[in-house]
Design a protein around this motif. Structure first.
Motif, mmCIF file in Angstrom:
data_model
loop_
_atom_site.group_PDB
_atom_site.id
_atom_site.type_symbol
_atom_site.label_atom_id
_atom_site.label_comp_id
_atom_site.label_asym_id
_atom_site.label_seq_id
_atom_site.Cartn_x
_atom_site.Cartn_y
_atom_site.Cartn_z
ATOM 1 N N PHE A 164 0.844 -1.184 0.000
ATOM 2 C CA PHE A 164 0.000 0.000 0.000
ATOM 3 C C PHE A 164 0.883 1.238 0.000
ATOM 4 O O PHE A 164 2.087 1.162 0.275
ATOM 5 N N LYS A 165 0.279 2.382 -0.299
ATOM 6 C CA LYS A 165 1.007 3.636 -0.383
ATOM 7 C C LYS A 165 0.575 4.596 0.716
ATOM 8 O O LYS A 165 -0.598 4.660 1.083
ATOM 9 N N ILE A 166 1.538 5.323 1.254
ATOM 10 C CA ILE A 166 1.271 6.484 2.104
ATOM 11 C C ILE A 166 1.981 7.645 1.422
ATOM 12 O O ILE A 166 3.209 7.744 1.446
ATOM 13 N N GLY A 167 1.222 8.496 0.773
ATOM 14 C CA GLY A 167 1.824 9.519 -0.078
ATOM 15 C C GLY A 167 2.505 8.848 -1.256
ATOM 16 O O GLY A 167 1.887 8.067 -1.983
ATOM 17 N N GLN A 168 3.774 9.097 -1.436
ATOM 18 C CA GLN A 168 4.535 8.472 -2.516
ATOM 19 C C GLN A 168 5.326 7.261 -2.039
ATOM 20 O O GLN A 168 6.012 6.623 -2.831
ATOM 21 N N GLN A 169 5.226 6.952 -0.754
ATOM 22 C CA GLN A 169 5.998 5.839 -0.201
ATOM 23 C C GLN A 169 5.204 4.540 -0.280
ATOM 24 O O GLN A 169 3.998 4.519 -0.028
ATOM 25 N N VAL A 170 5.897 3.456 -0.614
ATOM 26 C CA VAL A 170 5.278 2.144 -0.784
ATOM 27 C C VAL A 170 5.722 1.223 0.350
ATOM 28 O O VAL A 170 6.914 1.146 0.665
#
Length: 352
Positions: A32-38
Motif C-alpha cells: 500500500f502507499k502512504i503519499g509516494q511511499q510504498v
C-alpha cells in the motif's frame, strides 16, 4: 486477567511471501502507499495460516467444510474448540441448523462464533520499500526460433513488523451465554466438555465452559513453540526464506493494551530498535506489567543494534525486568514455564 502483548518482526530477503491480485500476467505482492511511499506487507490472514500450518505434526487441526456454489459458497471449520487448538486460538463462525422446540419442529439456522484469542496485526514493512519486478521465461522443449513465454512477478527485501496479543484467560474457555456475546458451542457440546473433566465458569460476566488447566497450559506452550519454528509463504520455489521472527517482544500485561508498538521503528530508512522508548514504556506501565518483558533477538539481525540494546538495557536485565536472548530460546523457555504451571495466575480473571 493477563494478556501476552508485543510485536514480531520478520526479515524478508528478495521474497514475495504474500501476493495480491496479478495484472497482465504479472504477479504482484501485497503493498500500500502512504503519499509516494510504498510499504509491502503480509496480511494477518496469511501469517495466521503460517502458524496453523506450522503446528506440530501430532496436533490435529479443525477440518474445513465447504458448501454452496458461486457467490453463495461458504467455508468454515468444524467449530470445535474443545477438540482443536486452532479453533480455540484463532476463532471461527459457523451457521448450523437447529431444531425449534415444541410441536411442528423445524430446522432453523443458528450461528456459533468464537472471537479470536490470538489477535495478530498485519506484518507491514518498517521502512518504505518499493518492490522490484523480476521476470522469467518458459522455453523448455520449444521449437527453434519460437519466442519464449515471459512471466513477471514482484519481490522485495524488507523487515516486516506486526503486533500480537494473546488473551490468556480465554484460552480453553468457551462462551455459552450472554446478551452481547455469541455462543461458541451448542448446549450438548458444552455439557460434554464438563462431563469430560471441564468446568462451568463465569468470565467477564459471561457464562462459559472451560477445559482443564493442564490442557490450557499445553495449548499456549504449543503456540509459543510453533512461533519459534514457523514457516510458510508464497513462491517458496523461487523465493524461499526464513519466516521465524528475527526480533520478538512479548510481555504479560494485565489490561491488554500493547504499549510496545513504537519500539521498533524507522530511522534513516532502516529498522531501528529504540531502547529509550522501551525503557520509558516499561516505567510508564510498571503497574500493569505482570512479569519481565521478553525480547527474542536473532544474532546478526539489525547488525550491531543487538549489542547496543543489551548495553542500554543492562540495568533492566540485571533487575529481571527485561530478558534478552535468541528468539528460539526465549519462546521455548517461556513455553516450559507455562507448561509447568509457573504462570497459572495469568489464566484467571480475579474480578470474577
Amino acid at each position: 486477567m493477563t494478556f501476552l502483548v508485543g510485536q514480531s518482526i520478520i526479515q524478508v530477503k528478495a521474497g514475495a511471501p504474500n501476493n495480491g491480485r496479478g495484472e497482465d500476467n504479472r504477479g504482484m505482492v501485497k503493498q500500500f502507499k502512504i503519499g509516494q511511499q510504498v510499504f509491502p506487507y503480509v496480511s494477518a490472514q496469511a501469517a495466521r495460516r503460517w502458524l496453523r500450518e506450522s503446528l506440530p505434526a501430532g496436533e490435529q487441526t479443525s477440518p474445513v467444510v465447504r458448501s454452496g456454489e458461486g457467490k453463495k459458497q461458504q467455508a468454515y471449520t468444524h467449530g470445535r474448540p474443545d477438540q482443536y487448538l486452532d479453533d480455540d486460538l484463532f476463532g471461527y463462525m459457523i451457521a448450523v441448523k437447529a431444531e425449534t422446540e415444541g410441536k411442528g419442529r423445524k430446522s432453523e439456522p443458528k450461528t456459533f462464533m468464537r472471537d479470536t484469542v490470538l489477535a495478530s496485526g498485519t506484518l507491514v514493512a518498517v521502512a518504505p520499500n518499493k518492490p522490484v519486478t523480476d521476470f522469467g521465461t518458459m522455453s523448455r522443449d520449444f521449437e527453434p526460433g519460437t519466442n519464449p513465454v515471459i512471466h513477471e512477478h514482484e519481490m522485495y527485501t524488507a523487515d516486516l513488523a506486526g503486533d500480537l496479543l494473546l488473551d490468556l484467560p480465554r484460552v480453553g474457555t468457551f462462551e455459552t451465554g450472554g446478551r452481547t456475546t455469541k455462543t461458541a458451542l451448542p448446549a450438548a457440546v458444552a455439557a460434554a466438555v464438563v462431563e469430560a473433566g471441564g468446568s462451568r465458569v463465569t468470565l467477564r460476566a459471561v457464562e462459559c465452559v472451560r477445559l482443564s488447566i493442564g490442557e490450557r497450559r499445553r495449548r499456549v506452550a504449543v503456540l509459543l513453540r510453533t512461533m519459534a519454528v514457523v514457516k510458510g509463504g508464497a513462491k517458496r520455489s523461487a523465493h524461499y526464506g526464513d519466516r521465524t521472527p528475527g526480533l520478538l517482544i512479548l510481555a504479560p500485561l494485565k489490561g491488554g493494551t500493547n504499549p510496545f508498538t513504537r519500539v521498533v521503528r524507522e530511522r534513516e530508512r532502516g529498522t531501528y530498535f529504540a531502547t529509550d522508548i522501551l525503557t520509558e514504556e516499561i516505567e510508564a506501565w510498571s503497574d500493569e506489567l505482570d512479569g519481565p518483558v521478553r525480547i527474542g533477538w536473532a544474532p546478526g539481525f539489525l547488525g550491531g543494534q543487538r549489542d547496543r540494546a543489551r548495553a542500554d538495557l543492562a540495568a533492566l536485565i540485571k533487575n529481571e525486568q527485561v530478558i534478552l536472548d535468541h528468539p528460539r530460546v526465549v519462546l521455548n523457555t517461556f513455553a516450559d514455564e507455562i507448561e509447568t504451571g509457573q504462570h497459572d495466575g495469568w489464566f484467571d480473571d480475579p474480578l470474577n
